[in-house]
Design a protein around this motif. Sequence first.
Motif, mmCIF file in Angstrom:
data_model
loop_
_atom_site.group_PDB
_atom_site.id
_atom_site.type_symbol
_atom_site.label_atom_id
_atom_site.label_comp_id
_atom_site.label_asym_id
_atom_site.label_seq_id
_atom_site.Cartn_x
_atom_site.Cartn_y
_atom_site.Cartn_z
ATOM 1 N N ARG A 315 -2.852 27.712 30.336
ATOM 2 C CA ARG A 315 -3.418 27.897 31.682
ATOM 3 C C ARG A 315 -3.390 26.575 32.453
ATOM 4 N NH1 ARG A 315 -7.165 30.607 34.878
ATOM 5 N NH2 ARG A 315 -8.747 29.282 35.814
ATOM 6 N N LEU A 316 -3.805 25.503 31.794
ATOM 7 C CA LEU A 316 -3.787 24.195 32.455
ATOM 8 C C LEU A 316 -2.374 23.832 32.883
ATOM 9 C CD1 LEU A 316 -6.274 22.045 30.329
ATOM 10 C CD2 LEU A 316 -6.560 22.857 32.669
ATOM 11 N N LEU A 318 -0.015 25.930 33.697
ATOM 12 C CA LEU A 318 0.328 26.747 34.868
ATOM 13 C C LEU A 318 -0.295 26.151 36.138
ATOM 14 C CD1 LEU A 318 1.402 29.499 36.122
ATOM 15 C CD2 LEU A 318 -0.968 30.239 35.889
ATOM 16 N N LEU A 319 -1.595 25.799 36.045
ATOM 17 C CA LEU A 319 -2.281 25.239 37.220
ATOM 18 C C LEU A 319 -1.601 23.945 37.668
ATOM 19 C CD1 LEU A 319 -5.998 25.832 36.123
ATOM 20 C CD2 LEU A 319 -4.637 27.218 37.692
ATOM 21 N N LYS A 321 1.529 23.178 37.235
ATOM 22 C CA LYS A 321 2.826 23.500 37.861
ATOM 23 C C LYS A 321 2.630 24.004 39.298
ATOM 24 C CE LYS A 321 5.079 24.695 33.529
ATOM 25 N NZ LYS A 321 5.349 25.831 32.621
ATOM 26 N N ILE A 322 1.589 24.801 39.501
ATOM 27 C CA ILE A 322 1.335 25.291 40.870
ATOM 28 C C ILE A 322 0.996 24.101 41.774
ATOM 29 C CG2 ILE A 322 -0.082 26.789 42.326
ATOM 30 C CD1 ILE A 322 -0.657 28.509 39.863
#
Lengths: 330, 176
Positions: A315-316, A318-319, A321-322
């Motif tokens: 999750r970290l 992904l965040l 990368k966003i």
Amino acid sequence: MPITKQLHISSPGLADQDLVALRTAVKLLSQAGQSFSLEEKYKNSAHLLVLDEESDGGRAVLKNSRAGQVKLLLSSQPQTGKNVVAIQKPVDINTLKNLLSKLFVVMQAQLLKATQSLHADKPVSDQSSGTPTENMFDLLLDIKANRRTMEIKSESLPTLLVDGENRSVATSGSMDDVIKTVQTPANLLRVKKLDGETTLSGTQQLNISSLDTILWVAAIECSKGKLLPGHTIDKPVKLKAWPNFSRTSFRPDHLKLAAMLARNPLTLAELSQFSQVPYDDVVDFYNAAYSVDLIEFQENLEQMRKPEQKQDSKRLGLLSKIAKRLALSG
Amino acid sequence: MFNQVEKIIFTGPVGAGKTTAIGSISEEPPVGTDVACTDESRLIKDKTTVAMDYSYITLEEGTRVHLYGTPGQQRFDFMWKILAKGGIGLVILINRDHPDPVAQMEFYLNSFDDFIAETGAVIGLTRSGMQDNVDVGELQARLFERQQIFPVFEVDARSSDDVKILVQALLAILSC
């Protein structure tokens, strides 16, 4: 014929009967030539706040209002103070009308004096501030803490008129000009103290900014990793609210620091360690947040700390990368 | 549980700039379900979103992050939780021209309270330059009274950088 200004009243959270009394008094005074505008919501810029001291809403607004803002408190035990007048509840329309009329006369005089002071060819006082300052941050912090009213001149840049009482900065220049002044070494600035009674609320044809906005910029530009005198890196602190980054120069690391300090009390040493933001930048952020009253000191650290959330590394990722994808242009 | 469909939800009242905000950071213009306004919303704009706005951004390795905008009118509120389900976080846009922006903010905080508790929220105060009924400090004061600390920024929904800062703040909260 004297020029009068309309006085803006903000009256958030009044009971219906008090609001009716206020509306009636204002209407009667307006018919008699004393011009008021009445806003029933809280307006930070209003000249006069009318509050019910005994209501939760009234107390909350009173607590968060500007020190220099004049308040009329409805109370069953009326007490006056600096910038505070009070009236007995239940409110009698005639008493309220007479009180508002007196306030109108007094405040008109203040506004007129402020306007004259700000448009005068010479400063109200030639007295130097006498305040030892190393940079604009020190100077602005001193102005705010001691509620001074100062004129700050820098060669080839528009003059700043800083009102520590009303926490405002007036200038004919742009925000870019203000930032350039903030970056000017203190020994190149000319500082003069203005009349302590002067307020900036009546100024016209000047750009008015919040002193806190300028203080934030000054702290980031001038601190250079030097902690404010008397502050330590091992005292846990927390943010009371997020800084308004849209009004200030944005730095991505500040989002990370704000998010961490809003969630849990941390010492500055911990904040630097956990965020992996350089210590000097953490200190600059702390100085800025402290100067705009966003820092809350925490005595009992363990009771205040929220349990750490176990973050999923996926999750970290992904965040992160966003965040990278949405990096600011330029 | 980590969700397979990654999405960020934009919500707020009619005219707050949700469609514009999504369009300012997305790769494609939002696919909308706009229809001509027939209710009081027509006083604010000609068309309004009745089901959702949708667009996306694509990350380096090809993962799409979906951007959904909820319909503004409260009679479509049954759509809100459907859209929010599985979302990463919430962007609340409040129009400062609204007669009571503080109440609007509270309405959306309350409407999405479960989702916000699980994820996080940021608040953008948009403006159209017509009226100035609130400032950031007033919204923050109300949040303080509610014992909530969320980022509140002034944003121009047309500005890509303004909307990016708002979403970056959301990501910073979610990363803590």
